[in-house]
Design an enzyme around this catalytic site. Structure first.
Site, PDB file in Angstrom:
ATOM      1  N   HIS A 214      -1.948  -5.288   1.672  1.00 52.45           N
ATOM      2  CA  HIS A 214      -3.250  -5.859   1.525  1.00 52.45           C
ATOM      3  C   HIS A 214      -2.988  -7.396   0.710  1.00 52.45           C
ATOM      4  CE1 HIS A 214      -7.127  -6.950  -0.405  1.00 52.45           C
ATOM      5  NE2 HIS A 214      -6.629  -7.359  -1.489  1.00 52.45           N
TER       6      HIS A 214
ATOM      7  N   LYS B 209       0.787  -1.163  -0.016  1.00 51.21           N
ATOM      8  CA  LYS B 209       0.028  -0.178  -0.003  1.00 51.21           C
ATOM      9  C   LYS B 209       0.911   1.309   0.107  1.00 51.21           C
ATOM     10  CE  LYS B 209      -4.081  -2.219   2.557  1.00 51.21           C
ATOM     11  NZ  LYS B 209      -4.661  -1.992   3.673  1.00 51.21           N
TER      12      LYS B 209
ATOM     13  N   GLU C 123      -9.880  -9.686  -7.421  1.00 51.91           N
ATOM     14  CA  GLU C 123      -8.673  -8.710  -7.416  1.00 51.91           C
ATOM     15  C   GLU C 123      -7.672  -8.549  -8.417  1.00 51.91           C
ATOM     16  OE1 GLU C 123      -9.610  -8.357  -2.286  1.00 51.91           O
ATOM     17  OE2 GLU C 123      -7.594  -9.313  -3.247  1.00 51.91           O
TER      18      GLU C 123
ATOM     19  N   ASN D  26      -1.404  -0.013   7.010  1.00 48.80           N
ATOM     20  CA  ASN D  26      -0.878  -1.381   7.635  1.00 48.80           C
ATOM     21  C   ASN D  26      -0.047  -2.065   6.600  1.00 48.80           C
ATOM     22  OD1 ASN D  26      -2.985  -1.949   5.926  1.00 48.80           O
ATOM     23  ND2 ASN D  26      -4.162  -3.174   7.659  1.00 48.80           N
TER      24      ASN D  26
ATOM     25  N   TYR E  97     -12.502  -1.995  -3.202  1.00 48.67           N
ATOM     26  CA  TYR E  97     -12.910  -1.888  -1.991  1.00 48.67           C
ATOM     27  C   TYR E  97     -14.217  -2.151  -1.800  1.00 48.67           C
ATOM     28  CZ  TYR E  97      -8.216  -1.675   0.339  1.00 48.67           C
ATOM     29  OH  TYR E  97      -6.954  -1.728   0.777  1.00 48.67           O
TER      30      TYR E  97
HETATM   31  N1  LIG Z   1      -9.540   3.513   9.501  1.00 51.23           N
HETATM   32  C1  LIG Z   1      -9.599   2.373   9.458  1.00 51.23           C
HETATM   33  N2  LIG Z   1      -9.467   1.338   8.383  1.00 51.23           N
HETATM   34  C2  LIG Z   1      -9.723   0.131   8.558  1.00 51.23           C
HETATM   35  C3  LIG Z   1     -10.647  -0.370   9.782  1.00 51.23           C
HETATM   36  N3  LIG Z   1     -10.674  -1.760   9.473  1.00 51.23           N
HETATM   37  C4  LIG Z   1     -10.002  -1.819   8.363  1.00 51.23           C
HETATM   38  N4  LIG Z   1      -9.512  -0.565   7.791  1.00 51.23           N
HETATM   39  C5  LIG Z   1      -8.713  -0.628   6.503  1.00 51.23           C
HETATM   40  O1  LIG Z   1      -9.444  -1.272   5.424  1.00 51.23           O
HETATM   41  C6  LIG Z   1      -8.557  -2.570   4.814  1.00 51.23           C
HETATM   42  C7  LIG Z   1      -9.401  -3.632   4.601  1.00 51.23           C
HETATM   43  O2  LIG Z   1      -9.883  -4.116   5.917  1.00 51.23           O
HETATM   44  P1  LIG Z   1     -10.121  -5.688   5.869  1.00 51.23           P
HETATM   45  O3  LIG Z   1     -10.514  -6.236   4.523  1.00 51.23           O
HETATM   46  O4  LIG Z   1     -11.118  -5.984   6.967  1.00 51.23           O
HETATM   47  O5  LIG Z   1      -8.589  -5.887   6.448  1.00 51.23           O
HETATM   48  P2  LIG Z   1      -7.942  -7.113   5.705  1.00 51.23           P
HETATM   49  O6  LIG Z   1      -8.378  -7.866   5.062  1.00 51.23           O
HETATM   50  O7  LIG Z   1      -6.743  -7.491   6.686  1.00 51.23           O
HETATM   51  O8  LIG Z   1      -6.971  -6.030   4.966  1.00 51.23           O
HETATM   52  P3  LIG Z   1      -6.632  -6.070   3.446  1.00 51.23           P
HETATM   53  O9  LIG Z   1      -5.677  -6.997   3.032  1.00 51.23           O
HETATM   54  O10 LIG Z   1      -5.853  -4.613   3.187  1.00 51.23           O
HETATM   55  O11 LIG Z   1      -8.012  -6.032   2.804  1.00 51.23           O
HETATM   56  C8  LIG Z   1      -7.574  -2.549   6.170  1.00 51.23           C
HETATM   57  O12 LIG Z   1      -6.468  -3.143   5.709  1.00 51.23           O
HETATM   58  C9  LIG Z   1      -7.423  -1.278   6.574  1.00 51.23           C
HETATM   59  O13 LIG Z   1      -6.437  -0.529   5.798  1.00 51.23           O
HETATM   60  C10 LIG Z   1     -10.921   0.436  10.474  1.00 51.23           C
HETATM   61  O14 LIG Z   1     -11.602   0.316  11.732  1.00 51.23           O
HETATM   62  N5  LIG Z   1     -10.698   1.796  10.687  1.00 51.23           N
HETATM   63 MG   LIG Z   2      -9.892  -7.620   3.200  1.00 55.98          MG
END
Ligand SMILES: Nc1nc2c(ncn2[C@@H]2O[C@H](COP(=O)(O)OP(=O)(O)OP(=O)(O)O)[C@@H](O)[C@H]2O)c(=O)[nH]1
Ligand SMILES: [Mg+2]
Length: 133
Positions: free
Chosen positions: A117, A11, A128, A114, A51
């Site tokens: 992805h 990212k 994706e 973080n 997303y």
């Molecule tokens: N600001 C904020 N961002 C969030 C939160 N939860 C998730 N995100 C962001 O949204 C992304 C996608 O969320 P998820 O798909 O639930 O998490 P993930 O699968 O571990 O992450 P990805 O691999 O990036 O998809 C995360 O990687 C974070 O960058 C939250 O509570 N607050």
């Molecule tokens: Mg995810």
């Protein structure tokens, strides 16, 4: 177990912190194969599609702003059980709770910024990869 393809993406925070090489190194050391790689910047339209599952979440707007804020490096990663293996390499979503030894645990301390992805299932990997490659 089966040979799988997954999408791993560094990212904007990870690219800015010059972590692309470290992410690639960890994937290769694990014995997985990188079959495609692409550096680009998301526009809003593509980010909203990427997303789409998070559209109703309160953090959606912040997430789209973040992912469009700079260049990303997308990788197609292949190998035995690639989807779950790559998810374990990156660690839990909230980097503050991610254990040392994982990419998020070692290089981030935020739930949003973080570093990486990774697809969370075979069907999201297909979606994706189709969207980005
Ligand atoms: N600001 C904020 N961002 C969030 C939160 N939860 C998730 N995100 C962001 O949204 C992304 C996608 O969320 P998820 O798909 O639930 O998490 P993930 O699968 O571990 O992450 P990805 O691999 O990036 O998809 C995360 O990687 C974070 O960058 C939250 O509570 N607050
Ligand atoms: Mg995810």
């Amino acid at each position: 177990m089966a040979h799988e393809k997954t999408l791993l993406m560094v990212k904007p925070d990870g690219v800015k912190a010059r972590l692309t090489g470290e992410v690639i190194r960890r994937v290769e050391m694990k014995g997985l194969h990188i079959s495609a790689i692409k550096k680009f910047k998301f526009d809003r339209h593509l980010a909203e599609k990427f997303y789409a599952v998070h559209k109703s979440k309160p953090f959606f707007e912040d997430l789209v702003n973040f992912i469009t804020s700079g260049e990303v490096v997308a990788l197609v990663v292949e190998g035995e059980a690639a989807v779950s293996v790559v998810r374990r390499l990156i660690g839990p979503t909230n980097a503050s709770e991610a254990p040392p030894g994982t990419i998020r645990g070692d290089f981030a301390n935020s739930v949003q910024e973080n570093v990486v992805h990774a697809s969370d299932s075979l069907s999201s990997a297909e979606y994706e990869i189709g969207l980005l490659f």
